[in-house]
Motif scaffolding. Structure first.
Motif, PDB file in Angstrom:
ATOM      1  N   ILE A  33      54.321  67.762  25.529  1.00  0.00           N
ATOM      2  CA  ILE A  33      54.262  66.305  25.384  1.00  0.00           C
ATOM      3  C   ILE A  33      52.935  65.775  25.887  1.00  0.00           C
ATOM      4  CG2 ILE A  33      55.251  64.120  26.187  1.00  0.00           C
ATOM      5  CD1 ILE A  33      57.988  65.623  26.229  1.00  0.00           C
ATOM      6  N   ASP A  34      52.513  66.210  27.053  1.00  0.00           N
ATOM      7  CA  ASP A  34      51.260  65.719  27.630  1.00  0.00           C
ATOM      8  C   ASP A  34      50.072  66.033  26.728  1.00  0.00           C
ATOM      9  OD1 ASP A  34      52.662  64.781  29.800  1.00  0.00           O
ATOM     10  OD2 ASP A  34      52.082  66.417  31.140  1.00  0.00           O
ATOM     11  N   GLN A  35      50.063  67.234  26.170  1.00  0.00           N
ATOM     12  CA  GLN A  35      48.939  67.625  25.317  1.00  0.00           C
ATOM     13  C   GLN A  35      48.888  66.783  24.046  1.00  0.00           C
ATOM     14  OE1 GLN A  35      48.594  69.428  22.229  1.00  0.00           O
ATOM     15  NE2 GLN A  35      46.372  69.596  22.504  1.00  0.00           N
ATOM     16  N   ASN A  36      50.049  66.533  23.462  1.00  0.00           N
ATOM     17  CA  ASN A  36      50.084  65.741  22.234  1.00  0.00           C
ATOM     18  C   ASN A  36      49.802  64.262  22.493  1.00  0.00           C
ATOM     19  OD1 ASN A  36      50.942  67.217  19.578  1.00  0.00           O
ATOM     20  ND2 ASN A  36      52.011  68.258  21.258  1.00  0.00           N
ATOM     21  N   VAL A  37      50.261  63.757  23.628  1.00  0.00           N
ATOM     22  CA  VAL A  37      49.965  62.366  23.983  1.00  0.00           C
ATOM     23  C   VAL A  37      48.467  62.205  24.243  1.00  0.00           C
ATOM     24  CG1 VAL A  37      50.312  60.571  25.717  1.00  0.00           C
ATOM     25  CG2 VAL A  37      52.278  61.860  24.844  1.00  0.00           C
ATOM     26  N   ALA A  38      47.880  63.172  24.914  1.00  0.00           N
ATOM     27  CA  ALA A  38      46.442  63.098  25.190  1.00  0.00           C
ATOM     28  C   ALA A  38      45.641  63.108  23.894  1.00  0.00           C
ATOM     29  CB  ALA A  38      46.014  64.263  26.081  1.00  0.00           C
ATOM     30  N   PHE A  39      46.033  63.991  22.970  1.00  0.00           N
ATOM     31  CA  PHE A  39      45.325  64.034  21.690  1.00  0.00           C
ATOM     32  C   PHE A  39      45.514  62.735  20.911  1.00  0.00           C
ATOM     33  CE2 PHE A  39      45.669  64.513  17.110  1.00  0.00           C
ATOM     34  CZ  PHE A  39      44.353  64.842  16.815  1.00  0.00           C
ATOM     35  N   ALA A  40      46.773  62.283  20.795  1.00  0.00           N
ATOM     36  CA  ALA A  40      47.053  61.068  20.032  1.00  0.00           C
ATOM     37  C   ALA A  40      46.322  59.873  20.621  1.00  0.00           C
ATOM     38  CB  ALA A  40      48.556  60.807  19.990  1.00  0.00           C
ATOM     39  N   SER A  41      46.234  59.801  21.937  1.00  0.00           N
ATOM     40  CA  SER A  41      45.536  58.697  22.588  1.00  0.00           C
ATOM     41  C   SER A  41      44.053  58.731  22.255  1.00  0.00           C
ATOM     42  CB  SER A  41      45.730  58.784  24.109  1.00  0.00           C
ATOM     43  OG  SER A  41      47.092  58.636  24.461  1.00  0.00           O
ATOM     44  N   ALA A  42      43.440  59.911  22.377  1.00  0.00           N
ATOM     45  CA  ALA A  42      42.003  60.025  22.097  1.00  0.00           C
ATOM     46  C   ALA A  42      41.703  59.747  20.630  1.00  0.00           C
ATOM     47  CB  ALA A  42      41.528  61.426  22.484  1.00  0.00           C
ATOM     48  N   GLN A  43      42.560  60.248  19.748  1.00  0.00           N
ATOM     49  CA  GLN A  43      42.343  60.046  18.314  1.00  0.00           C
ATOM     50  C   GLN A  43      42.520  58.572  17.943  1.00  0.00           C
ATOM     51  OE1 GLN A  43      41.007  62.097  16.358  1.00  0.00           O
ATOM     52  NE2 GLN A  43      42.108  62.502  14.439  1.00  0.00           N
ATOM     53  N   THR A  44      43.514  57.929  18.526  1.00  0.00           N
ATOM     54  CA  THR A  44      43.781  56.529  18.201  1.00  0.00           C
ATOM     55  C   THR A  44      42.711  55.605  18.782  1.00  0.00           C
ATOM     56  OG1 THR A  44      46.142  57.043  18.141  1.00  0.00           O
ATOM     57  CG2 THR A  44      45.542  54.721  18.215  1.00  0.00           C
ATOM     58  N   LEU A  45      42.145  55.952  19.920  1.00  0.00           N
ATOM     59  CA  LEU A  45      41.002  55.182  20.429  1.00  0.00           C
ATOM     60  C   LEU A  45      39.849  55.207  19.437  1.00  0.00           C
ATOM     61  CD1 LEU A  45      40.913  56.113  24.230  1.00  0.00           C
ATOM     62  CD2 LEU A  45      41.314  53.831  23.245  1.00  0.00           C
ATOM     63  N   LYS A  46      39.622  56.349  18.813  1.00  0.00           N
ATOM     64  CA  LYS A  46      38.584  56.446  17.796  1.00  0.00           C
ATOM     65  C   LYS A  46      38.938  55.590  16.577  1.00  0.00           C
ATOM     66  CE  LYS A  46      36.696  60.952  19.072  1.00  0.00           C
ATOM     67  NZ  LYS A  46      35.321  60.445  19.272  1.00  0.00           N
ATOM     68  N   MET A  47      40.219  55.550  16.233  1.00  0.00           N
ATOM     69  CA  MET A  47      40.641  54.687  15.120  1.00  0.00           C
ATOM     70  C   MET A  47      40.385  53.226  15.454  1.00  0.00           C
ATOM     71  SD  MET A  47      41.993  54.412  12.068  1.00  0.00           S
ATOM     72  CE  MET A  47      43.056  55.794  11.594  1.00  0.00           C
ATOM     73  N   LEU A  48      40.708  52.820  16.664  1.00  0.00           N
ATOM     74  CA  LEU A  48      40.458  51.439  17.076  1.00  0.00           C
ATOM     75  C   LEU A  48      38.975  51.103  17.012  1.00  0.00           C
ATOM     76  CD1 LEU A  48      42.911  51.120  20.087  1.00  0.00           C
ATOM     77  CD2 LEU A  48      42.988  49.754  17.994  1.00  0.00           C
ATOM     78  N   GLU A  49      38.139  52.032  17.402  1.00  0.00           N
ATOM     79  CA  GLU A  49      36.700  51.804  17.322  1.00  0.00           C
ATOM     80  C   GLU A  49      36.245  51.623  15.877  1.00  0.00           C
ATOM     81  OE1 GLU A  49      34.964  55.167  19.232  1.00  0.00           O
ATOM     82  OE2 GLU A  49      35.699  54.611  21.238  1.00  0.00           O
ATOM     83  N   SER A  50      36.870  52.357  14.967  1.00  0.00           N
ATOM     84  CA  SER A  50      36.439  52.303  13.566  1.00  0.00           C
ATOM     85  C   SER A  50      36.916  51.048  12.845  1.00  0.00           C
ATOM     86  CB  SER A  50      36.923  53.544  12.809  1.00  0.00           C
ATOM     87  OG  SER A  50      38.322  53.520  12.611  1.00  0.00           O
ATOM     88  N   VAL A  51      38.081  50.498  13.240  1.00  0.00           N
ATOM     89  CA  VAL A  51      38.609  49.328  12.523  1.00  0.00           C
ATOM     90  C   VAL A  51      38.261  48.008  13.203  1.00  0.00           C
ATOM     91  CG1 VAL A  51      40.494  50.583  11.431  1.00  0.00           C
ATOM     92  CG2 VAL A  51      40.876  49.517  13.664  1.00  0.00           C
ATOM     93  N   GLY A  52      37.887  48.029  14.486  1.00  0.00           N
ATOM     94  CA  GLY A  52      37.535  46.799  15.184  1.00  0.00           C
ATOM     95  C   GLY A  52      38.752  45.958  15.525  1.00  0.00           C
ATOM     96  N   GLU A  53      38.546  44.667  15.661  1.00  0.00           N
ATOM     97  CA  GLU A  53      39.628  43.744  15.999  1.00  0.00           C
ATOM     98  C   GLU A  53      40.487  43.450  14.766  1.00  0.00           C
ATOM     99  OE1 GLU A  53      40.228  42.262  19.214  1.00  0.00           O
ATOM    100  OE2 GLU A  53      38.975  44.007  19.625  1.00  0.00           O
ATOM    101  N   PRO A  54      41.777  43.151  14.939  1.00  0.00           N
ATOM    102  CA  PRO A  54      42.631  42.843  13.780  1.00  0.00           C
ATOM    103  C   PRO A  54      42.193  41.569  13.080  1.00  0.00           C
ATOM    104  CG  PRO A  54      43.795  42.388  15.838  1.00  0.00           C
ATOM    105  CD  PRO A  54      42.538  43.102  16.217  1.00  0.00           C
ATOM    106  N   THR A  55      42.081  41.651  11.774  1.00  0.00           N
ATOM    107  CA  THR A  55      41.635  40.505  10.962  1.00  0.00           C
ATOM    108  C   THR A  55      42.708  40.042   9.982  1.00  0.00           C
ATOM    109  OG1 THR A  55      40.741  41.922   9.210  1.00  0.00           O
ATOM    110  CG2 THR A  55      39.271  41.381  11.055  1.00  0.00           C
ATOM    111  N   GLY A  56      43.830  40.771   9.927  1.00  0.00           N
ATOM    112  CA  GLY A  56      44.826  40.515   8.892  1.00  0.00           C
ATOM    113  C   GLY A  56      44.540  41.283   7.616  1.00  0.00           C
ATOM    114  N   LYS A  57      43.419  42.025   7.607  1.00  0.00           N
ATOM    115  CA  LYS A  57      43.017  42.749   6.398  1.00  0.00           C
ATOM    116  C   LYS A  57      42.559  44.173   6.705  1.00  0.00           C
ATOM    117  CE  LYS A  57      41.379  38.506   4.126  1.00  0.00           C
ATOM    118  NZ  LYS A  57      40.220  37.840   3.492  1.00  0.00           N
ATOM    119  N   ASN A  58      42.779  44.667   7.903  1.00  0.00           N
ATOM    120  CA  ASN A  58      42.204  45.963   8.268  1.00  0.00           C
ATOM    121  C   ASN A  58      43.194  46.895   8.964  1.00  0.00           C
ATOM    122  OD1 ASN A  58      42.238  44.354  10.613  1.00  0.00           O
ATOM    123  ND2 ASN A  58      40.393  45.297  11.454  1.00  0.00           N
ATOM    124  N   TYR A  59      44.426  46.951   8.428  1.00  0.00           N
ATOM    125  CA  TYR A  59      45.440  47.845   8.986  1.00  0.00           C
ATOM    126  C   TYR A  59      45.258  49.242   8.384  1.00  0.00           C
ATOM    127  CZ  TYR A  59      47.269  43.294  10.126  1.00  0.00           C
ATOM    128  OH  TYR A  59      47.388  42.008  10.603  1.00  0.00           O
TER     129      TYR A  59
END
Length: 414
Positions: A33-59
C-alpha cells in the motif's frame, strides 16, 4: 491463453471462516500500500503541474494517439474522476495538500448540479462531491448533491421505469435508432440517489433507484448473467425494442467494462437495500466474470472477441482488433467492487480475487513508471474499439477505481 478458473467456496462454508493475517502478511500488505500510494502521489503531482488550476475545461481524461494529454470540459461524463482521485489520495495519506486540491477541483464542478443532458451525473458529482462530503464535509456539499440527484431524477420515466441514459442516437452499426437507450453503466449513478434520499428525507430518490435497478435486472441480463450493454425502450409503451451493444464486440457479446459496472452496481444496491435479488445478481455476474478471465485477471475488452457466433456486422474492427487487447479500467472497477462484495458476503474467495487483481494492476504490466503515461497511474485501458477511440491508453476512471480499490484494501476488516 490460460483461463483463470474461479473456485469459490459455498457461502455457507465461507460465512463461518474468519479472515486472518499473520504479522508478516500485514507487513507485506502495508509495504504494498505504501509503495503504491507513494507512486500515485508523485505521479498525480506531476499531473497537477501539467494541467494547472481548474478552469472548467481541463479535467484529465486520456492520451491521444500521439501520446498527448486529452482534457475535457465539465460536461463530458468523466470530470468527476480526477477530483475523486485527489480525495482518495487524501484518504490514503491524510495530507492536507490533497484535501485542498481535491476541494478546489471538486468545487469547480458546482454548475453541474442542474445539468440534465445525460445520465452520468452520478459519476460527475458523486465521485467528486460524494467523496468530499464523506471526507471533508461542508453544508453546501449536501445541498449540491441533493440538487444533482433532482437533476438526474428528471431523466426517469414512469413509463419505462428507468432513467434514460443517452438522448436519441444511432446504434453502434449506424442502422439502428435508439429513442430511449439505457446502458448498464447507469447502475453506477444510483448511489447518489440513495445518498440524497437519506439526507433529504425524500423517498422518491430511493424509489427511482430501486425501480431502475429492477428494470435493468429484468432486461440487461442474459440467463448466464452476462450483460447487454444497451437496452432501448419504447417511449410510449415501455416495452423493450432492442438489446444491443455500443462499445462491445457484438450485440450478443459481453463487453467487459459493462459486466464490471453490473457487478459494482448490484453490490452497491445490496448494500443500500439488503434486497437478496441484488446480491444474487452481483454474485452471478461476478462468477461469470471471474471464470472468463485470463491468467493475470485483467479482462479482454470484450469476453467474446473473435469467438465463433459473435460477429459484428460490417465492421472492420472485427478483424483489426480481434486479438487480445486488455481493459485495465474494467479490472479496476471489479477489483474495487469485489472488495465490497467479499465483505458483504464474508466470502474470502472474493477478497482473495480482488487482492490478486489489485496486485496485477500494480505490476509493471499495467502500472506506469513515474513521469510517463501522461502522468496517469494505469496503462492499457480501452474506451470504445467500435468507435476506434481510446484504444490501449490510460483512462482517468481506471485510476479512480484503482485508488478506490487501494482504499478498500487498506481498510479491509480482518
Amino acid at each position: 491463453m490460460k483461463i483463470f478458473k474461479n473456485k469459490l467456496l459455498p457461502l455457507s462454508i465461507v460465512g463461518i471462516m474468519a479472515f486472518s493475517c499473520t504479522p508478516k502478511a500485514e507487513k507485506v500488505k502495508a509495504e504494498f500500500i505504501d509503495q503504491n500510494v507513494a507512486f500515485a502521489s508523485a505521479q498525480t503531482l506531476k499531473m497537477l503541474e501539467s494541467v494547472g488550476e481548474p478552469t472548467g475545461k481541463n479535467y484529465p481524461r486520456t492520451l491521444d494517439p500521439e501520446g498527448k494529454l486529452v482534457v475535457t470540459n465539465m460536461y463530458d461524463w468523466t470530470p468527476g474522476f480526477f477530483p475523486g482521485s485527489l480525495w482518495y489520495l487524501y484518504e490514503l495519506t491524510g495530507d492536507s495538500t490533497w484535501r485542498n486540491q481535491a476541494a478546489k477541483w471538486t468545487e469547480s464542478l458546482e454548475p453541474l448540479k442542474t445539468f440534465t443532458g445525460h445520465h452520468d451525473l452520478g459519476f460527475m458529482m458523486y465521485c467528486s462531491y460524494g467523496n468530499a462530503e464523506r471526507l471533508a464535509p461542508k453544508p453546501e456539499y449536501k445541498d449540491i448533491l441533493i440538487q444533482s440527484a433532482q437533476s438526474l431524477s428528471s431523466r426517469y420515466s414512469d413509463v419505462t421505469k428507468c432513467i434514460k441514459s443517452w438522448n436519441y442516437r444511432k446504434g453502434w452499426n449506424d442502422t439502428t435508432e435508439w429513442f430511449y437507450p439505457v446502458i448498464i453503466d447507469n447502475m453506477m449513478n444510483l448511489e447518489m440517489l440513495f445518498y440524497a434520499s437519506k439526507v433529504s428525507g425524500d423517498k422518491r430518490y430511493y424509489d427511482i433507484a430501486v425501480s431502475h435497478a429492477n428494470t435493468t435486472l429484468k432486461n440487461h441480463f442474459r440467463d448466464d448473467f452476462s450483460t447487454y450493454h444497451v437496452v432501448d425502450y419504447d417511449t410510449i409503451t415501455g416495452v423493450v425494442k432492442d438489446q444491443a451493444t455500443c462499445q462491445g464486440y457484438s450485440d450478443n457479446s459481453t463487453w467487459s467494462r459493462g459486466q464490471a459496472w453490473a457487478i459494482y452496481g448490484y453490490t452497491m444496491m445490496y448494500r443500500e437495500t439488503k434486497d437478496s435479488s441484488y446480491l444474487n445478481a452481483a454474485i452471478k455476474a461476478t462468477d461469470f466474470y471471474l471464470k472468463n478471465l485470463p491468467e493475470d485477471l485483467v479482462p479482454l475488452w470484450d469476453f467474446n472477441v473473435g469467438q465463433e457466433g459473435f460477429t459484428p456486422e460490417g465492421k472492420s474492427y472485427a478483424v483489426e482488433f480481434k486479438e487480445k487487447l486488455r481493459d485495465a479500467s474494467a479490472a479496476a472497477v471489479v477489483c474495487s467492487g469485489l472488495f465490497e462484495l467479499g465483505q458483504l458476503t464474508n466470502n474470502k474467495a472474493y477478497i482473495d480475487s480482488a487482492t490478486k487483481m489489485l496486485k496485477s494492476l500494480a505490476s509493471p504490466n499495467y502500472r506506469a513508471t513515474l513521469g510517463n503515461n501522461g502522468n496517469f497511474i494505469l496503462m492499457h485501458s480501452v474506451g470504445s474499439i467500435p468507435h476506434k477511440n481510446e484504444i490501449d491508453v490510460p483512462l482517468t476512471y481506471a485510476d479512480y477505481y484503482f485508488l478506490e480499490a487501494l482504499v478498500r484494501y487498506k481498510n479491509l476488516k480482518q
